[in-house]
Scaffold this active site. Structure first.
Site, mmCIF file in Angstrom:
data_model
loop_
_atom_site.group_PDB
_atom_site.id
_atom_site.type_symbol
_atom_site.label_atom_id
_atom_site.label_comp_id
_atom_site.label_asym_id
_atom_site.label_seq_id
_atom_site.Cartn_x
_atom_site.Cartn_y
_atom_site.Cartn_z
ATOM 1 N N ASP A 46 -4.746 8.257 3.148
ATOM 2 C CA ASP A 46 -4.039 6.695 3.331
ATOM 3 C C ASP A 46 -4.941 6.232 4.429
ATOM 4 O OD1 ASP A 46 -2.742 4.594 3.645
ATOM 5 O OD2 ASP A 46 -1.176 5.422 4.847
ATOM 6 N N GLU A 47 -5.307 4.942 4.529
ATOM 7 C CA GLU A 47 -6.073 4.240 5.504
ATOM 8 C C GLU A 47 -7.286 4.703 5.588
ATOM 9 O OE1 GLU A 47 -4.883 1.831 6.842
ATOM 10 O OE2 GLU A 47 -2.931 1.678 7.209
ATOM 11 N N LYS A 70 0.966 -1.227 0.063
ATOM 12 C CA LYS A 70 0.066 -0.087 -0.086
ATOM 13 C C LYS A 70 0.808 1.460 -0.074
ATOM 14 C CE LYS A 70 -1.538 1.210 3.677
ATOM 15 N NZ LYS A 70 -0.920 2.251 4.251
#
Length: 682
Positions: free
Chosen positions: A240-241, A48
């Site tokens: 992100d996330e 990722k």
């Protein structure tokens, strides 16, 4: 304004990165995605960070300036790592790129536009302990007899309610009626404390971490000119996330991306495990509804685990309803052992088994202790294991307890620094005052009232109304026992407020130690030498900051948001040679050669509490999936057949195996029999 379009190489950096060669097919498609909303579904261990890093490099190669990119992460460490990787890839600085946590970027915008929100730009950021202390102070001033009752919720509990109310955007009254019904007896008192908490924060020119998000969103909603400015500036937004965002964070992203629609979210709905702190899995599940026309890019090639572990992970998560079906596939060609299913008589036998197996892994398979992790749903489940490891002398680290910057001696020193920066900081004033002889809560409150009056009456006369001047004026009204000590502190504050110390935070910390705090540590604390060493390490850390304000801002964000998952023992940053014990929540994002998941019993994992909440079982299953996917080479899934309580069997002695174990096809697991127990005996 002319809209930016990708693939105009002539305008870019021309870094000569061979994206096709350096990325797998799925990563390449995601990295080179055309403009427009995009969701990268990056499974566990699928690279990722690499994908997101190359996406930033690709945008720069296509002609964007660094300041036209906004990169939002969930830890400062992740943002720093990504920006360093991008700089290495494109071989140039990306200093202008806006990258950091939601809270740090929110802090940056709010400092720029603080006046629009009724704050000064020198506002203080309250960490958790600051907030708890302020709530305690407010509660002590309440005239309600109920607040004095022993059963009245403690300050940290009230803070939890206030914080969750902010993060899920639900009025506090409604939140208590829905989620904290046991606290409704004190509804009026809690609402009174919360109201004064918000008022006192603002009066002290302070924001807590929830404010950094809530006020950021308010800033964008109530100031169209500010919103338009950043919509124009940020051509591309990367998050992100995304599965860990709450409703406020998702709304901020949507507003900033509303004009250009160029938002790329990276995440994995199967790893959404933070609903208890306000994260909403629907943000990622409903991404296409929030951003119509969004393209979905699956990234499912796992570089971490052997195929046998991934087969168990895929089987486990398959029982959850999924909007985005995915299946991890192994990049590693070699085959490994099937994950072990181990039924133990009780938690003590479980601990004995783990100890023996760790010795085998270390001696026979040469796996370093630092590459072995024991994961559990709750720290309580590891008590027997801790005792066993302690007796045998195997080194182990537990990722729990008070974090470095939350310790009392650290907070004391920071109170000096915060008061220098922001003379309206009530929390820091009280912390310093209560350290002095002859001052208690009541007298500290009286002195703060005088401090506030003096500040308000002289603020217009002097733009530089320093803390030392206020402190010395207030000391004149201090009780006789405290007056002399207060005057000494005032002299020290005056020395700290001027050059060469004012903008040298490292030197300031050492000055605080020299002017009496070192003696205070030696008089008041156990393990004084260790605490003084901590302060020296903090002074060294502070030396890298050009101003005191920047040091305090970054430190406050670090204190609340970033928790280091792996302990460091050597000065070169290498990890200590020790077994890691941690909750699965703490293990997210980490990986180990060998992993034990323990306490896999219904009621423990999944927990009884979660099973009684909407969506609780599906989140617990995602947590189990996270645990399984931490393992690279070897995995053991352990459950005790019998319960123990204080070393004795309970009235209901049997522990039913976790439903998550029973959902995995038996052929994917290797049963390990201890003293005749059948692991598939359910």
């Amino acid at each position: 304004m002319k809209e930016y379009v990708l693939n105009k190489k002539s305008a870019g950096l021309g870094s000569q990165i061979d994206y096709k060669k350096e990325l797998n097919d799925q990563q390449y498609k995601a990295v080179t995605a055309p403009p427009g909303p995009a969701l990268i579904l990056a499974g566990a261990g699928s690279g990722k960070t690499r994908t997101l890093t190359y996406r930033v490099a690709y945008l720069l190669d296509q002609g964007l300036n660094p300041d036209q990119i906004l990169l939002l992460t969930f830890t400062n460490k992740a943002a720093k790592e990504m920006l360093e990787r991008v700089s290495a890839l494109v071989q140039t600085t990306v200093a202008g790129l806006w990258g950091g946590t939601f809270h740090s970027v929110g802090s940056r915008m709010l400092r720029r536009h603080a006046d629009k929100m009724g704050y000064g730009r020198d506002f203080t950021i309250l960490d958790r302990d600051d907030s708890v202390q302020l709530l305690k102070t407010i509660a002590s001033e309440s005239k309600s007899k109920a607040v004095k009752e022993k059963k009245f919720p403690k300050a940290d509990r009230i803070l939890e309610m206030i914080s969750l109310s902010a993060n899920v955007r639900m009025p506090l009254r409604e939140l208590l009626e829905n989620r904290y019904k046991s606290q409704l007896a004190w509804l009026d008192e809690i609402l009174w404390i919360a109201k004064h908490y918000h008022e006192r924060k603002k009066a002290a020119n302070g924001m807590d971490f929830d404010d950094l998000l809530c006020l950021w969103l308010d800033l964008l909603e109530k100031n169209p000119d500010v919103l338009e400015r950043y919509q124009e500036q940020f051509h591309f937004i990367l998050v992100d996330e995304f599965q860990d965002t709450n409703c406020i964070q998702a709304e901020i992203v949507q507003k900033l991306a509303a004009k250009r629609k160029n938002v790329m979210a990276v995440g994995d709905d199967s790893q959404s495990i933070y609903s208890w702190r306000g994260a909403d899995v629907e943000n990622i599940l409903g991404f296409a509804q929030r951003f119509p026309g969004a393209q979905v890019y699956p990234v499912e090639v796992n570089y971490r685990s052997v195929p046998e572990i991934l087969e168990v992970a895929n089987a486990a998560i398959a029982h959850n309803p999924q909007v985005y079906p995915k299946k991890l596939s192994a990049n590693r060609p070699e085959s490994g052992a099937r994950p072990a299913l181990v039924a133990c008589e009780n938690a003590y036998q479980q601990a004995d088994f783990i100890l023996q197996r760790i010795e085998e892994l270390a001696e026979q398979e040469s796996i370093p202790l630092r590459e072995i992790a024991i994961l559990y749903r709750s720290h309580f489940h590891s008590s027997e294991l801790q005792m066993t490891l302690q007796k045998c002398g195997l080194p182990f680290d537990i990722s729990s307890g008070v974090r470095f910057f939350d310790q009392a001696h650290i907070k004391d020193v920071l109170a000096h620094l915060k008061l220098i920066v922001n003379p309206r900081d009530e929390i820091s004033f009280r912390r310093l005052a209560l350290m002095l002889p002859g001052l208690g809560l009541r007298s500290a409150s009286k002195l703060w009232t005088l401090w506030t009056i003096y500040y308000q009456s002289h603020a217009e006369e002097s733009a530089d109304l320093r803390a030392s001047r206020l402190w010395n004026r207030t000391a004149e009204s201090a009780p006789a026992k405290a007056k002399s000590a207060m005057q000494i502190v005032g002299k020290h504050l005056a020395e700290m407020e001027v050059e060469p110390y004012r903008n040298r935070p490292g030197a300031l910390i050492r000055l605080i130690l020299e002017r009496g705090y070192e003696a205070h540590v030696e008089e008041q604390f156990n393990n004084a030498s260790s605490r003084l060493e901590d302060l020296e390490q903090m002074a060294q850390f502070a030396e890298s900051f050009p101003t005191l304000e920047e040091f305090l801002s970054d430190l406050a964000l670090l204190t609340e948001i970033e928790q280091e998952h792996s302990e460091q023992d050597e000065t070169d940053g290498t990890r200590r040679e020790a077994i890691k014990l941690m909750t699965i929540h703490q293990a997210k994002g980490l990986e180990f050669q060998a992993v034990f998941v323990i306490g896999l019993c219904d009621g423990q994992f999944p927990s009884n509490r979660s099973l009684n909440e909407p969506g609780g079982e599906t989140e617990e299953r995602r947590l189990f999936y996270v645990a399984v996917t931490r393992a690279k080479d070897w995995l053991a899934l352990c459950y005790p057949v019998m319960k123990t309580r204080g070393g004795y069997y309970s009235d209901d002695p049997f522990s039913p195996p976790s439903r998550f174990l029973q959902e995995i096809p038996e052929e994917l697991l290797e049963p390990w029999k201890l003293t005749g127990l059948d692991p598939f005996g359910w």
